[in-house]
Write a protein that holds these residues in place. Structure first.
Motif, PDB file in Angstrom:
ATOM      1  N   PHE A 146      23.222 -38.345  28.373  1.00  0.00           N
ATOM      2  CA  PHE A 146      22.019 -38.666  29.139  1.00  0.00           C
ATOM      3  C   PHE A 146      21.983 -40.160  29.445  1.00  0.00           C
ATOM      4  O   PHE A 146      21.142 -40.890  28.912  1.00  0.00           O
ATOM      5  CB  PHE A 146      20.761 -38.232  28.371  1.00  0.00           C
ATOM      6  N   PRO A 147      22.898 -40.644  30.286  1.00  0.00           N
ATOM      7  CA  PRO A 147      22.905 -42.075  30.618  1.00  0.00           C
ATOM      8  C   PRO A 147      21.639 -42.474  31.367  1.00  0.00           C
ATOM      9  O   PRO A 147      21.055 -41.678  32.102  1.00  0.00           O
ATOM     10  CB  PRO A 147      24.148 -42.220  31.512  1.00  0.00           C
ATOM     11  N   GLU A 148      21.230 -43.715  31.168  1.00  0.00           N
ATOM     12  CA  GLU A 148      20.037 -44.216  31.833  1.00  0.00           C
ATOM     13  C   GLU A 148      20.262 -44.278  33.342  1.00  0.00           C
ATOM     14  O   GLU A 148      21.314 -44.731  33.797  1.00  0.00           O
ATOM     15  CB  GLU A 148      19.686 -45.606  31.319  1.00  0.00           C
ATOM     16  N   PRO A 149      19.306 -43.814  34.147  1.00  0.00           N
ATOM     17  CA  PRO A 149      19.470 -43.883  35.609  1.00  0.00           C
ATOM     18  C   PRO A 149      19.425 -45.331  36.089  1.00  0.00           C
ATOM     19  O   PRO A 149      18.647 -46.138  35.579  1.00  0.00           O
ATOM     20  CB  PRO A 149      18.282 -43.076  36.132  1.00  0.00           C
ATOM     21  N   TRP A 150      20.264 -45.642  37.063  1.00  0.00           N
ATOM     22  CA  TRP A 150      20.278 -46.977  37.645  1.00  0.00           C
ATOM     23  C   TRP A 150      19.216 -47.111  38.728  1.00  0.00           C
ATOM     24  O   TRP A 150      18.795 -48.205  39.054  1.00  0.00           O
ATOM     25  CB  TRP A 150      21.672 -47.271  38.207  1.00  0.00           C
ATOM     26  N   ALA A 151      18.835 -45.998  39.323  1.00  0.00           N
ATOM     27  CA  ALA A 151      17.780 -45.986  40.338  1.00  0.00           C
ATOM     28  C   ALA A 151      17.250 -44.558  40.424  1.00  0.00           C
ATOM     29  O   ALA A 151      17.983 -43.598  40.213  1.00  0.00           O
ATOM     30  CB  ALA A 151      18.306 -46.444  41.697  1.00  0.00           C
ATOM     31  N   SER A 152      15.969 -44.417  40.693  1.00  0.00           N
ATOM     32  CA  SER A 152      15.364 -43.084  40.758  1.00  0.00           C
ATOM     33  C   SER A 152      15.083 -42.642  42.184  1.00  0.00           C
ATOM     34  O   SER A 152      15.103 -41.456  42.489  1.00  0.00           O
ATOM     35  CB  SER A 152      14.061 -43.054  39.960  1.00  0.00           C
ATOM     36  N   PHE A 153      14.786 -43.578  43.080  1.00  0.00           N
ATOM     37  CA  PHE A 153      14.482 -43.295  44.479  1.00  0.00           C
ATOM     38  C   PHE A 153      13.259 -42.393  44.644  1.00  0.00           C
ATOM     39  O   PHE A 153      13.001 -41.890  45.735  1.00  0.00           O
ATOM     40  CB  PHE A 153      15.684 -42.659  45.208  1.00  0.00           C
ATOM     41  N   GLY A 154      12.538 -42.128  43.554  1.00  0.00           N
ATOM     42  CA  GLY A 154      11.337 -41.320  43.641  1.00  0.00           C
ATOM     43  C   GLY A 154      11.582 -39.864  43.974  1.00  0.00           C
ATOM     44  O   GLY A 154      10.668 -39.166  44.414  1.00  0.00           O
ATOM     45  N   LEU A 155      12.796 -39.374  43.754  1.00  0.00           N
ATOM     46  CA  LEU A 155      13.109 -37.981  44.081  1.00  0.00           C
ATOM     47  C   LEU A 155      12.620 -37.066  42.964  1.00  0.00           C
ATOM     48  O   LEU A 155      12.948 -37.282  41.792  1.00  0.00           O
ATOM     49  CB  LEU A 155      14.614 -37.804  44.277  1.00  0.00           C
ATOM     50  N   PRO A 156      11.834 -36.020  43.291  1.00  0.00           N
ATOM     51  CA  PRO A 156      11.344 -35.108  42.247  1.00  0.00           C
ATOM     52  C   PRO A 156      12.459 -34.208  41.727  1.00  0.00           C
ATOM     53  O   PRO A 156      13.433 -33.917  42.425  1.00  0.00           O
ATOM     54  CB  PRO A 156      10.279 -34.286  42.987  1.00  0.00           C
ATOM     55  N   LEU A 157      12.316 -33.787  40.469  1.00  0.00           N
ATOM     56  CA  LEU A 157      13.229 -32.840  39.833  1.00  0.00           C
ATOM     57  C   LEU A 157      14.664 -33.350  39.774  1.00  0.00           C
ATOM     58  O   LEU A 157      15.616 -32.576  39.770  1.00  0.00           O
ATOM     59  CB  LEU A 157      13.191 -31.482  40.559  1.00  0.00           C
ATOM     60  N   THR A 158      14.848 -34.664  39.754  1.00  0.00           N
ATOM     61  CA  THR A 158      16.178 -35.244  39.622  1.00  0.00           C
ATOM     62  C   THR A 158      16.142 -36.327  38.558  1.00  0.00           C
ATOM     63  O   THR A 158      15.083 -36.860  38.221  1.00  0.00           O
ATOM     64  CB  THR A 158      16.680 -35.860  40.941  1.00  0.00           C
ATOM     65  N   GLY A 167      17.760 -39.092  39.053  1.00  0.00           N
ATOM     66  CA  GLY A 167      18.027 -40.322  39.781  1.00  0.00           C
ATOM     67  C   GLY A 167      19.513 -40.588  39.939  1.00  0.00           C
ATOM     68  O   GLY A 167      20.353 -39.710  39.777  1.00  0.00           O
ATOM     69  N   PHE A 168      19.821 -41.836  40.266  1.00  0.00           N
ATOM     70  CA  PHE A 168      21.197 -42.271  40.482  1.00  0.00           C
ATOM     71  C   PHE A 168      21.772 -42.710  39.148  1.00  0.00           C
ATOM     72  O   PHE A 168      21.432 -43.771  38.627  1.00  0.00           O
ATOM     73  CB  PHE A 168      21.215 -43.418  41.495  1.00  0.00           C
ATOM     74  N   THR A 169      22.641 -41.884  38.564  1.00  0.00           N
ATOM     75  CA  THR A 169      23.167 -42.146  37.230  1.00  0.00           C
ATOM     76  C   THR A 169      24.683 -42.281  37.275  1.00  0.00           C
ATOM     77  O   THR A 169      25.306 -42.211  38.333  1.00  0.00           O
ATOM     78  CB  THR A 169      22.806 -41.006  36.265  1.00  0.00           C
ATOM     79  N   LYS A 170      25.253 -42.467  36.106  1.00  0.00           N
ATOM     80  CA  LYS A 170      26.706 -42.541  35.993  1.00  0.00           C
ATOM     81  C   LYS A 170      27.353 -41.247  36.477  1.00  0.00           C
ATOM     82  O   LYS A 170      28.451 -41.261  37.052  1.00  0.00           O
ATOM     83  CB  LYS A 170      27.085 -42.823  34.535  1.00  0.00           C
ATOM     84  N   TYR A 171      26.688 -40.126  36.250  1.00  0.00           N
ATOM     85  CA  TYR A 171      27.210 -38.852  36.742  1.00  0.00           C
ATOM     86  C   TYR A 171      27.382 -38.885  38.258  1.00  0.00           C
ATOM     87  O   TYR A 171      28.364 -38.360  38.801  1.00  0.00           O
ATOM     88  CB  TYR A 171      26.264 -37.707  36.374  1.00  0.00           C
ATOM     89  N   THR A 172      26.411 -39.475  38.958  1.00  0.00           N
ATOM     90  CA  THR A 172      26.467 -39.532  40.412  1.00  0.00           C
ATOM     91  C   THR A 172      27.690 -40.315  40.877  1.00  0.00           C
ATOM     92  O   THR A 172      28.410 -39.888  41.788  1.00  0.00           O
ATOM     93  CB  THR A 172      25.191 -40.192  40.973  1.00  0.00           C
TER      94      THR A 172
END
Length: 286
Positions: free
Chosen positions: A37-49, A51-56
């Motif tokens: 569960f890496p910390e998201p680098w950005a969320s962009f306000g998208l619901p049910l996500t 955000g922009f993480t290492k997985y992305t």
């Protein structure tokens, strides 16, 4: 920095070793489920996500690597293949002869590009768990295997309905051929749950659970090797700590090789099951 590297760095900052001065236990620095569960680098306000993480990032990198592999190995195909083209041709022959035709027959050759793309994509996403600096299999996040399994599930239904019609396709999946009428009230619900619920769920969970467990195992041996290493323990304890640390490192290297095999095997199993499912849809067999 990956989560397992952060765990080891934290242990170093706290001087947390066996026989250490602060008497900390391995449970205090051992990697856990938080790795995934890496910390998201950005969320962009998208619901049910999340955000922009290492997985992305690793997902996009995986796509680019797969595209680059097929582009550079096939763009200048020759009668006498070079090294890259030979690797690509061996992979094509393997997926065709060991996955597509056993599962679908020759009628499935038109799905060969799809199976090749799935295999290489899943394998590269898996291998991200072994690449220094990445060290996180993309498929250890359930969302990614789930989407791939959902894609195969939808394709299986679309092909089956297109080939045999909705009624015939559904009947073939929920009514076992040759079963006596009196037992159908018991069998039909079981077949519905098995084919239309458990099938996509197990297809996704098999890949996800294997990658999660394998990466966690490697992280435990990596952190354990550092925890066991303590030259400042003094005397015989220093020798003992180095010995145990060496064994942990050896286990880490062995399991890394084994994990690479498992990564390829899980990619193969996923596309083999996809091929079998699509083959069933083409033939209309139960």
């Amino acid at each position: 920095m990956s989560a397992d590297v952060r765990t080891i760095s934290l242990a170093a900052e706290e001087n947390c070793h066996i026989f250490g001065e602060n008497q900390c236990g391995f449970q205090e620095v051992s990697p856990g489920i938080g790795l995934f569960f890496p910390e998201p680098w950005a969320s962009f306000g998208l619901p049910l996500t999340s955000g922009f993480t290492k997985y992305t990032v690793l997902l996009v990198l995986s796509v680019l690597l797969v595209m680059a592999f097929w582009f550079f190995t096939t763009r200048k195909a020759k009668i006498v293949p070079g090294r890259g083209q030979s690797i690509a041709e061996l992979l094509v022959a393997f997926i065709r002869d060991q996955v597509v035709r056993p599962g679908m027959g020759k009628a499935g050759d038109k799905y060969l590009p799809l199976m090749l793309a799935l295999f290489t994509f899943i394998f590269v996403m898996n291998v991200m768990g072994l690449i220094p600096g990445a060290q996180l299999p993309v498929t250890s996040n359930l969302a990614y295997p789930a989407v791939l399994a959902l894609f195969v599930y939808v394709l299986w239904n679309v092909i089956g309905i297109r080939e045999h019609g909705f009624g015939s396709f559904v009947k073939g999946k929920v009514v076992p051929s040759g079963a006596p009428v009196w037992i159908l009230p018991l069998l039909v619900p079981i077949e519905i749950v098995s084919n239309f619920v458990f099938r996509p769920v197990t297809h996704a969970l098999r890949l996800f659970a294997t990658m999660l467990a394998g990466h966690l195992l490697l992280a435990v041996f990596a952190a354990g090797g550092f925890y066991l290493f303590n030259l400042n323990a003094g005397g015989l304890l220093s020798v003992v700590s180095v010995g145990y640390s060496g064994l942990s490192l050896l286990a880490f290297l062995v399991f890394t090789g084994f994990e690479l095999f498992i990564m390829a095997l899980q990619a193969y199993v996923f596309v083999m099951l996809a091929s079998v499912y699509i083959g069933e849809a083409i033939e209309g067999a139960h």
